[in-house]
Design an enzyme around this catalytic site. Structure first.
Site, PDB file in Angstrom:
ATOM      1  N   LYS A   1       0.934  -1.282   0.095  1.00  0.00           N
ATOM      2  CA  LYS A   1      -0.029   0.114  -0.100  1.00  0.00           C
ATOM      3  C   LYS A   1       0.759   1.228  -0.007  1.00  0.00           C
ATOM      4  O   LYS A   1       0.527   2.160  -0.755  1.00  0.00           O
ATOM      5  CB  LYS A   1      -0.906   0.172   1.179  1.00  0.00           C
ATOM      6  CG  LYS A   1      -2.206  -1.013   1.293  1.00  0.00           C
ATOM      7  CD  LYS A   1      -2.972  -0.905   2.391  1.00  0.00           C
ATOM      8  CE  LYS A   1      -2.477  -0.714   3.920  1.00  0.00           C
ATOM      9  NZ  LYS A   1      -1.809  -2.334   4.016  1.00  0.00           N
TER      10      LYS A   1
ATOM     11  N   ASN B   1      -3.184   5.921   6.665  1.00  0.00           N
ATOM     12  CA  ASN B   1      -2.295   4.572   7.330  1.00  0.00           C
ATOM     13  C   ASN B   1      -0.820   4.975   7.325  1.00  0.00           C
ATOM     14  O   ASN B   1      -0.131   4.043   7.260  1.00  0.00           O
ATOM     15  CB  ASN B   1      -2.773   3.505   6.844  1.00  0.00           C
ATOM     16  CG  ASN B   1      -2.255   2.125   7.656  1.00  0.00           C
ATOM     17  OD1 ASN B   1      -2.390   2.343   9.053  1.00  0.00           O
ATOM     18  ND2 ASN B   1      -1.714   1.311   7.256  1.00  0.00           N
TER      19      ASN B   1
ATOM     20  N   HIS C   1      -4.227 -10.267   9.401  1.00  0.00           N
ATOM     21  CA  HIS C   1      -4.860  -9.652  10.445  1.00  0.00           C
ATOM     22  C   HIS C   1      -6.034 -10.665  10.767  1.00  0.00           C
ATOM     23  O   HIS C   1      -6.865  -9.874  11.246  1.00  0.00           O
ATOM     24  CB  HIS C   1      -5.504  -8.281   9.970  1.00  0.00           C
ATOM     25  CG  HIS C   1      -4.347  -7.459   9.620  1.00  0.00           C
ATOM     26  ND1 HIS C   1      -3.326  -6.974  10.266  1.00  0.00           N
ATOM     27  CD2 HIS C   1      -4.138  -6.437   8.385  1.00  0.00           C
ATOM     28  CE1 HIS C   1      -2.585  -5.931   9.819  1.00  0.00           C
ATOM     29  NE2 HIS C   1      -3.063  -5.800   8.514  1.00  0.00           N
TER      30      HIS C   1
END
Length: 211
Positions: free
Chosen positions: A114, A137, A182
């Site tokens: 990302k 983020n 996650h």
């Protein structure tokens, strides 16, 4: 998400890290009644700032904090699964951010890469002559971006940021890839995928999606 009556409600900010500090400063300028909750013991400087701005701070048990607030904006790192009974109070920071941010938004998510894709996107847009701001983020609080002049905002967004969203609809959404990750937070791949899908699920016909 409810935003029209925030001025008349008690708003809880859960987590006083980068995103929490950014949010508190933004809401302070709008004379919102605030309560900050963080299980960590805050620094004296943070405590002094909250006290000087008449903001209640708590770091004991979360249930009392949740019951005392009309709405709660949790930091993305907070695992809310055991507090599902308070779900109607939760507001996603991305939803609230877009309510106040008026410029186009490019949002980028994915399990891997990302930050690299976000960096390349920002460089390409700047080379084309655009004034670009970047956040999400990557260590920049979203609400620090709202008053900054720009042509477009590029946001790196995680599944943690997306999972509570009910209105967030970036003008351009880019989902780069998807791998197991996650799962301790999301529980399984299906819920992880559902969180990621919120990058485009509320988009309108004018919006673009890529992957």
């Amino acid at each position: 998400m409810v935003t029209s009556d925030l001025l008349h409600k008690k708003i809880g900010v859960w987590g006083y890290g980068i995103s929490g500090r950014s949010l508190v400063k933004f809401l302070l300028a709008r004379n919102v009644e605030l309560v900050v909750y963080d299980q960590r013991e805050l620094s004296q400087a943070d405590k002094d700032f909250l006290e000087s701005n008449v903001i209640t701070y708590s770091h004991q048990e979360p249930l009392e904090f949740l019951m005392a607030c009309d709405y709660v904006i949790p930091s993305p790192g907070i695992d809310l699964r055991e507090y599902a009974s308070f779900a109607s109070k939760f507001i996603a920071e991305l939803d609230l951010f877009q309510h106040f941010f008026t410029q186009p938004i490019i949002a980028i998510t994915g399990t891997l890469g990302k930050t690299t894709v976000t960096t390349l996107m920002v460089q390409a847009l700047r080379l084309s002559g655009k004034t670009v701001i970047v956040g999400g983020n990557i260590g920049v609080g979203l609400f620090d971006l709202i008053e900054q002049p720009c042509d477009v905002a590029v946001l790196e967004v995680s599944s943690f940021q997306l999972e509570l969203c009910t209105t967030f609809a970036p003008d351009v959404a880019l989902w780069t890839n998807f791998y197991p990750n996650h799962l301790d937070r999301h529980g399984n791949m299906e819920r992880y995928r559902e969180a990621k899908e919120k990058i485009f699920i509320h988009q309108k016909n004018r919006c673009l999606i890529g992957g």
